[in-house]
Scaffold this motif. Structure first.
Motif, PDB file in Angstrom:
ATOM      1  N   TYR A  44       0.846  -1.199   0.000  1.00  0.00           N
ATOM      2  CA  TYR A  44       0.000   0.000   0.000  1.00  0.00           C
ATOM      3  C   TYR A  44       0.877   1.243   0.000  1.00  0.00           C
ATOM      4  CZ  TYR A  44      -3.334   3.535   1.483  1.00  0.00           C
ATOM      5  OH  TYR A  44      -4.099   4.673   1.564  1.00  0.00           O
ATOM      6  N   ARG A  45       0.429   2.258  -0.700  1.00  0.00           N
ATOM      7  CA  ARG A  45       1.034   3.574  -0.673  1.00  0.00           C
ATOM      8  C   ARG A  45      -0.073   4.611  -0.765  1.00  0.00           C
ATOM      9  NH1 ARG A  45       3.168   2.128  -5.589  1.00  0.00           N
ATOM     10  NH2 ARG A  45       3.786   0.282  -4.395  1.00  0.00           N
ATOM     11  N   ALA A  46       0.239   5.825  -0.364  1.00  0.00           N
ATOM     12  CA  ALA A  46      -0.753   6.894  -0.399  1.00  0.00           C
ATOM     13  C   ALA A  46      -1.218   7.125  -1.835  1.00  0.00           C
ATOM     14  CB  ALA A  46      -0.177   8.178   0.188  1.00  0.00           C
ATOM     15  N   LYS A  47      -2.428   7.544  -1.972  1.00  0.00           N
ATOM     16  CA  LYS A  47      -2.977   7.799  -3.295  1.00  0.00           C
ATOM     17  C   LYS A  47      -2.152   8.849  -4.034  1.00  0.00           C
ATOM     18  CE  LYS A  47      -7.331   8.985  -5.587  1.00  0.00           C
ATOM     19  NZ  LYS A  47      -8.743   9.412  -5.391  1.00  0.00           N
ATOM     20  N   ASP A  48      -1.975   8.630  -5.341  1.00  0.00           N
ATOM     21  CA  ASP A  48      -1.254   9.538  -6.242  1.00  0.00           C
ATOM     22  C   ASP A  48       0.242   9.602  -5.952  1.00  0.00           C
ATOM     23  OD1 ASP A  48      -3.737  10.111  -7.313  1.00  0.00           O
ATOM     24  OD2 ASP A  48      -4.008  11.930  -6.117  1.00  0.00           O
ATOM     25  N   THR A  49       0.794   8.566  -5.304  1.00  0.00           N
ATOM     26  CA  THR A  49       2.242   8.520  -5.091  1.00  0.00           C
ATOM     27  C   THR A  49       2.932   8.262  -6.424  1.00  0.00           C
ATOM     28  OG1 THR A  49       1.958   7.688  -2.848  1.00  0.00           O
ATOM     29  CG2 THR A  49       4.118   7.377  -3.870  1.00  0.00           C
ATOM     30  N   PRO A  50       3.834   9.138  -6.878  1.00  0.00           N
ATOM     31  CA  PRO A  50       4.434   8.974  -8.207  1.00  0.00           C
ATOM     32  C   PRO A  50       5.348   7.760  -8.281  1.00  0.00           C
ATOM     33  CG  PRO A  50       5.486  10.776  -7.025  1.00  0.00           C
ATOM     34  CD  PRO A  50       4.319  10.347  -6.185  1.00  0.00           C
ATOM     35  N   CYS A  51       5.500   7.243  -9.498  1.00  0.00           N
ATOM     36  CA  CYS A  51       6.304   6.042  -9.745  1.00  0.00           C
ATOM     37  C   CYS A  51       7.665   6.337 -10.354  1.00  0.00           C
ATOM     38  CB  CYS A  51       5.551   5.091 -10.674  1.00  0.00           C
ATOM     39  SG  CYS A  51       4.109   4.304  -9.913  1.00  0.00           S
ATOM     40  N   GLY A  52       7.950   7.566 -10.703  1.00  0.00           N
ATOM     41  CA  GLY A  52       9.269   7.900 -11.213  1.00  0.00           C
ATOM     42  C   GLY A  52       9.325   8.024 -12.728  1.00  0.00           C
ATOM     43  N   PRO A  53      10.486   8.386 -13.242  1.00  0.00           N
ATOM     44  CA  PRO A  53      10.615   8.708 -14.678  1.00  0.00           C
ATOM     45  C   PRO A  53      10.634   7.500 -15.602  1.00  0.00           C
ATOM     46  CG  PRO A  53      12.740   8.890 -13.583  1.00  0.00           C
ATOM     47  CD  PRO A  53      11.737   8.620 -12.495  1.00  0.00           C
ATOM     48  N   LEU A  54      10.799   6.287 -15.089  1.00  0.00           N
ATOM     49  CA  LEU A  54      10.889   5.106 -15.952  1.00  0.00           C
ATOM     50  C   LEU A  54       9.534   4.476 -16.244  1.00  0.00           C
ATOM     51  CD1 LEU A  54      14.084   3.375 -14.500  1.00  0.00           C
ATOM     52  CD2 LEU A  54      13.884   4.944 -16.443  1.00  0.00           C
TER      53      LEU A  54
END
Length: 684
Positions: free
Chosen positions: A366-376
């Motif tokens: 689980y992670r907070a909503k809208d947590t970015p995944c990065g440039p890849l």
């Protein structure tokens, strides 16, 4: 008065024994070396009569190197690059030495993580008709088998881990006596699942076993495929116990502990654990008591995980140091009437502080909503550029994994289950997951960890049919040597700060080729090839017309003179023989002596032309006539109108000649190209 030239007849009066095979072979060889080669040398002579071998060789080279040969070579090069070259180039660009940054003399353990092969089956595209569905299934298998084989050849990993979703419809092919499947898939049953199991083995396991049997693998090689996904079993209360038992029987338990490269890898069946807290579809209950049979084995594994991990770790280190494998036992004398259960002498492992833990799960934490995944991330890159510290926005909906769930899927685990997993494993350094099909890298700061954050990487899908244009896999390089006191050497160096303990694992995303882009290139090349061959066939007709017109209007060669209204046999049976004859005579059309008659006339001397009466008595060809009509026995006089039915018939015949030549050239190019593709495909 017409005179006809006939071929001499040869009449034998005595019986002659038919020639045998050796005699026929001798005659062919003598014909080639006694007639064909001198003829080629004669064509190579200069205009002044002096032989020119170099010029003759150039002419022969031009006869070999033509448009069809060029197209065949272009296609062979394009197929080699699209089927082999681009795959080898992509995977070779991920070689360990390009991105590993270990101290000199390090000997890291190298691992490959593969996520979501998800073998395409009728469940994947239920509305796709045959044969498109069959082609999709076969080509996705071919793509993965080829990629996996080249990975073994070029990267030679010591361990391969699969992160679940081995099948796409594995949960649908139910064992006998199991209810609850969709009515569309009941006809398949367990027999179809067995076929899918063999299919998975043909793609991945056979190559691994072949290399191991040939001695190409070093010691302690492993391929681990037991971690299930939601497409293998289902999710939560949707899991059928017989389906899970079957999967575990063929692939191994979903919960396991492996010590690899002085790291403890914990594989956890999180799709079954997700049933904890869900509402039971049969009883309607919700909470820890519902669906107990589904999630209880995973919960029990977690409860005993720390003690199990200590025993497994101690055993692995003892084997590395060439010591006994088993734990020591109590040696105690007891009476015959005194029941006693022996217990092993085991305490907490002294290596736990030096050997970090790695969690493998199909469903991400689980992670907070809208947590970015990065440039890849391929589907949706970050919406903004990083700041001076290289950090992105804390919230980026387009670049994040959506926190949602639906029928038989759940994008992330619940917060409670995620926290329970991390707490019970302890000392988790990294997490690797699948399910999302795209790359995602986050740093969890809300869980207990020795360094203030747990790095999780969601691995890309390995199949090109999973919604990503460029599939991929993850490379792991592990290096965590221990000293004489069982302490990690690399972590205990004084020049390393607190964050450098993550450096015991280095990762690299390796992307596979874009198969759709390869298909598009093939289609464009096919269109260009067909257009080129059609233009070639059409221009060949014009060349024939021009050459025949020049021949008929040349003062040294007379046109075909026949009896009035006498049918003539076409000197060339098709455009191909016409082109061949033109090449043989340096561009001059040879008049056939077998297919036509010849008339003697006072006009038959060089430079003379027939009078008007003679023009009316033969199907002559002038600059205003179409020589091709005469060649095919459909000549017309000057008095005929362009709209005459015979003229229309001649135009249709020309189109048929163009079509035949176009079809012939397509076959001449397509056959060797097809054989080349079969050869390339047979390599994998």
């Amino acid at each position: 008065m017409s005179a006809y030239r006939h071929a001499p007849l040869s009449i034998g009066h005595d019986y002659i024994e038919p020639p045998g095979f050796l005699r026929k072979f001798y005659d062919v060889v003598r014909h080639i070396f006694g007639h064909y080669l001198p003829h080629l040398l004669a064509n190579a002579r200069r205009s002044d009569g002096i032989a020119s071998p170099r010029k003759g060789a150039q002419r022969q080279l031009r006869s070999i190197w033509n448009l069809l040969t060029a197209l065949i070579l272009v296609w062979m090069l394009a197929l080699w690059w699209g089927e082999v070259g681009i795959f080898r180039n992509s995977i070779a660009g991920c070689d360990w030495h390009y991105w590993e940054k270990w101290p000199d003399g390090a000997a890291p353990h190298r691992m490959v993580l593969v996520a979501d092969p998800q073998l395409v089956d009728p469940h994947t595209y239920p509305g796709r008709p045959w044969p498109l569905s069959t082609i999709t299934r076969q080509h996705t298998d071919y793509y993965m088998r080829k990629s996996f084989t080249i990975i073994q050849d070029l990267l030679d990993p010591q361990t391969v881990f699969f992160l679940g979703d081995l099948f796409d419809g594995g949960r649908e092919w139910l064992p006998p006596g199991t209810s609850g499947s969709d009515s569309r898939w009941r006809k398949y049953g367990e027999d179809y699942w067995i076929k899918e199991y063999k299919r998975f083995g043909n793609i991945f396991l056979n190559e691994w076993l072949r290399r191991a049997g040939a001695g190409l693998h070093r010691d302690h090689r492993k391929i681990l495929v037991g971690l299930p996904g939601n497409h293998d079993l289902g999710l939560g209360n949707g899991i059928k116990i017989p389906v899970r038992r079957r999967f575990n029987a063929f692939f191994g338990g979903g919960n396991s502990i492996e010590v690899i490269g002085n790291h403890t890898f914990v594989s956890l069946d999180t799709v079954s654990l997700s049933a904890k807290g869900q509402q039971d579809s049969t009883t309607g209950r919700q909470g820890e008591g519902s669906n107990h049979e589904v999630w209880a084995p995973v919960e029990e594994f977690l409860e005993n995980l720390k003690s199990q991990k200590s025993r497994v770790l101690d055993r692995a280190v003892r084997l590395q140091n060439d010591k006994v494998e088993n734990d020591l036992m109590f040696h105690e004398v007891v009476g015959i009437r005194d029941p006693h259960v022996s217990k092993s002498v085991h305490t907490a492992s002294r290596f736990e502080g030096s050997v970090p833990s790695v969690l493998l799960t199909h469903v991400p934490l689980y992670r907070a909503k809208d947590t970015p995944c990065g440039p890849l991330r391929e589907r949706s890159p970050p919406s903004t550029k990083p700041n001076q510290d290289g950090e992105y926005l804390e919230k980026d909906p387009g670049n994040a994994i959506r926190v949602e769930y639906g029928f038989q899927y759940q994008n992330v685990l619940t917060p409670d289950i995620s926290k329970e997993i991390i707490d019970k494993i302890g000392d988790v350094q990294s997490v690797f997951s699948g399910d999302d099909h795209d790359y995602c890298e986050v740093l969890h700061r809300g869980y207990t960890s020795p360094s203030g954050g747990i790095r999780e990487i969601t691995v890309k899908a390995f199949s090109w049919a999973m919604g990503v244009r460029r599939p991929g896999f993850l490379l792991l390089s592990l290096w965590n040597p221990l000293d004489e006191t069982d302490k990690a050497i690399y972590q205990s160096r004084a020049d390393q700060d607190a964050n450098q303990q993550h450096r015991t694992i280095q990762t690299h995303l390796c992307l596979l080729p874009n198969q759709l882009s390869i298909f598009i290139r093939y289609i464009l090349l096919l269109v260009l090839t067909l257009f080129t061959l059609f233009v070639r066939a059409a221009r060949a007709i014009n060349n024939i017309n021009n050459d025949v017109s020049k021949t008929y209007t040349n003062g040294h060669v007379l046109p075909f003179i026949t009896e009035s209204k006498q049918a003539t046999t076409p000197p060339f049976h098709d455009l191909s023989s016409a082109l061949a004859s033109q090449s043989h005579t340096n561009g001059l059309a040879i008049r056939s002596t077998a297919g036509r008659t010849r008339a003697t006339s006072p006009y038959s001397f060089p430079g003379s032309l027939p009078n008007d009466h003679a023009r009316k008595n033969y199907s002559g060809v002038s600059l205003h006539d179409d020589p091709l009509d005469e060649r095919w026995g459909r000549g017309r006089s000057h008095d005929e109108d362009d709209d005459h039915p015979k003229r229309k018939s001649a135009a249709g015949s020309r189109l048929m000649v163009v079509w035949r030549e176009f079809r012939r050239s397509v076959l001449l190019v397509g056959f060797p190209v097809g054989m080349w593709w079969i050869y390339l495909a047979g390599k994998f």
